[in-house]
Enzyme design. Structure first.
Site, PDB file in Angstrom:
ATOM      1  N   PHE A  79      70.214  64.505  23.135  1.00 38.89           N
ATOM      2  CA  PHE A  79      71.262  65.214  22.490  1.00 38.89           C
ATOM      3  C   PHE A  79      70.952  66.825  22.655  1.00 38.89           C
ATOM      4  O   PHE A  79      69.810  67.504  22.562  1.00 38.89           O
ATOM      5  CB  PHE A  79      71.309  65.028  20.894  1.00 38.89           C
ATOM      6  CG  PHE A  79      72.350  65.945  20.295  1.00 38.89           C
ATOM      7  CD1 PHE A  79      73.504  65.297  20.145  1.00 38.89           C
ATOM      8  CD2 PHE A  79      71.735  67.220  19.626  1.00 38.89           C
ATOM      9  CE1 PHE A  79      74.602  66.003  19.323  1.00 38.89           C
ATOM     10  CE2 PHE A  79      73.050  67.960  19.022  1.00 38.89           C
ATOM     11  CZ  PHE A  79      74.104  67.362  18.914  1.00 38.89           C
ATOM     12  N   ASP A 104      64.216  71.189  25.805  1.00 36.77           N
ATOM     13  CA  ASP A 104      65.107  71.532  24.794  1.00 36.77           C
ATOM     14  C   ASP A 104      64.014  71.495  23.599  1.00 36.77           C
ATOM     15  O   ASP A 104      63.898  70.540  23.089  1.00 36.77           O
ATOM     16  CB  ASP A 104      66.195  70.704  24.735  1.00 36.77           C
ATOM     17  CG  ASP A 104      67.091  71.231  23.408  1.00 36.77           C
ATOM     18  OD1 ASP A 104      66.623  71.694  22.604  1.00 36.77           O
ATOM     19  OD2 ASP A 104      68.276  70.402  23.413  1.00 36.77           O
ATOM     20  N   LYS A 153      67.059  75.783  15.678  1.00 39.27           N
ATOM     21  CA  LYS A 153      66.941  75.275  14.429  1.00 39.27           C
ATOM     22  C   LYS A 153      66.094  75.991  13.349  1.00 39.27           C
ATOM     23  O   LYS A 153      66.469  76.634  12.393  1.00 39.27           O
ATOM     24  CB  LYS A 153      66.788  73.968  14.547  1.00 39.27           C
ATOM     25  CG  LYS A 153      67.745  72.957  14.848  1.00 39.27           C
ATOM     26  CD  LYS A 153      67.794  71.587  14.574  1.00 39.27           C
ATOM     27  CE  LYS A 153      69.004  70.630  14.731  1.00 39.27           C
ATOM     28  NZ  LYS A 153      69.302  70.379  15.879  1.00 39.27           N
TER      29      LYS A 153
END
Ligand SMILES: *Cc1c(COP(=O)(O)O)cnc(C)c1O
Length: 394
Positions: free
Chosen positions: A137, A222, A251
């Site tokens: 993702f 990532d 995040k």
């Protein structure tokens, strides 16, 4: 719970989320409080975002003081917090340079654009293929989405960005075959987050580093979810003792203030020139100050050690639960499967009993609490989860 607010929301917001019927009004550390004053222990942390929990005094002080002084100038000019933050990130990561942005998807967009330009400049005009992994993702913008394997997210929006190929997670033989002269980059998460918390073994990360070196392919790790202390090291690749060429972050970086960054190393840090890429809001003083405070508190309060210790405690307790299987993860990024396949019901029952957890599927529960979570809070949360697991199966 304010049901009027929920019907007002349904009338004016695009129908993009399956929100749970709760309205939060304030928080304190690792806890949130709803509009009826009920307390919830928060093992979601705004999806691995609120690294310092809620209402952390140093974080509140830092952005309040910065807001009163100067908050935004654009990237037409220089400001101090952005430079200090880039210096800190370079020192902590071992990477060379930083591009700032505002979200995880944007951090990945920067990495994908750098990879494409690097391929053309360094390997030739046909070098445009990017490899991504199944269950991965990388975000919702068209480029990041094109690297995201889930057909449910992708199909309504085709045609996607071309020449991004998915291969099976951990299939090193195929990876080896497809990393040819037309391949510029591999993008993958060191621990797959949204896909269900699937960690990559540190030896496998070392294998990926060697393969990318041999084949002259950029490795994009990532770390949007795993980065900034979440797994007990500053960055998850540090567990394997290797560095990628590009490292997207977001995040946890701002502790809840929106900020993303793409860290770059070696040739990947040199290909972009003025005009190639940019972002109006990126690296503004408030966002940079928030992120600097997150890094400062992680260091000052020895949170990396705490994250490792509390994460280990949670995993060892969950392993004793008969209704849970496959307890996995590193640090405070933890996944486990519900033996009865009722993860979404477990989430509901846990919330009703005062614990927030997240399900990534009908099977899998994900725990990503704030990095400040104490052992006592961890044990309290596990008690509530135990009660929630024992409820009716459907
Ligand atoms: C959440 C996430 C993203 C997307 O981040 P946004 O800020 O929602 O755009 C990208 N990659 C990974 C690994 C993520 O966990």
């Amino acid at each position: 719970m304010d049901s009027t607010l929920i019907s007002r929301a349904d009338a004016v917001l695009l129908n993009t989320y399956r929100r749970q019927p709760v309205v939060f009004v304030r928080g304190e550390g690792s806890c949130l409080f709803d509009d009826a004053g009920r307390r919830y222990l928060d093992f979601v942390a705004g999806v691995a975002v609120n690294a310092l929990g809620v209402n952390h005094p140093a974080w509140v002080r830092a952005i309040s003081a910065q807001a009163a002084e100067l908050h935004h100038t654009s990237n037409l000019y220089y400001t101090t917090p952005m430079v200090e933050l880039a210096e800190r990130l370079v020192t902590l990561s071992g990477m060379d340079r930083v591009f700032f942005c505002n979200s995880g998807a944007e951090a990945n967009e920067a990495a994908l654009k750098i990879a494409r330009k690097w391929g053309k400049v360094m390997k030739g005009p046909r070098c445009t293929r990017i490899i991504s992994l199944s269950r991965g993702f990388h975000g919702r913008t068209l480029g990041a989405l094109s690297a995201t394997a889930n057909p449910h997210y992708c199909e309504p929006f085709t045609p996607l960005v071309p020449d991004i190929e998915q291969i099976s997670f951990h299939d090193l033989a195929t990876l080896d075959r497809r990393m040819d002269e037309e391949c510029c980059a591999l993008i993958m998460e060191p621990i797959q987050g949204e896909g269900g918390v699937y960690p990559t073994d540190p030896r496998c990360l070392q294998g990926i580093r060697s393969l990318c070196d041999e084949r002259r392919v950029l490795w994009i790790a990532d770390e949007v979810q795993t980065g900034v202390g979440r797994t007990g090291r500053w960055f998850d690749v540090h567990h394997a003792g290797v560095l990628p060429d590009l490292m997207p972050l977001a995040k946890g970086l701002g502790g809840g203030f929106p900020i993303g960054a793409c860290l770059a190393r070696g040739e990947a840090a040199t290909v972009l020139q003025p005009g190639d890429h940019g972002s109006t809001f990126a690296g503004n003083l408030l966002a940079a100050r928030a992120a600097l405070t997150v890094l400062e508190i992680i260091e000052r309060d020895h949170l990396l050690e705490q994250v490792s210790r509390v994460g280990e405690l949670i995993r060892s307790r969950l392993q004793q639960e008969p209704l849970l299987t496959n307890v996995r993860g590193r640090g405070l990024m933890i996944g486990t499967d519900c033996a009865r396949g009722d993860a979404r019901n477990v989430v509901t029952r846990a919330r009703e009993q005062g614990l927030l957890v997240n399900a990534t599927s009908d099977q899998t529960i994900r725990l990503v609490p704030p990095l400040i979570l104490t052992e006592a809070e961890a044990l309290e949360g596990i008690e509530i989860l135990r009660g929630a697991l024992a409820g009716p199966a459907s």
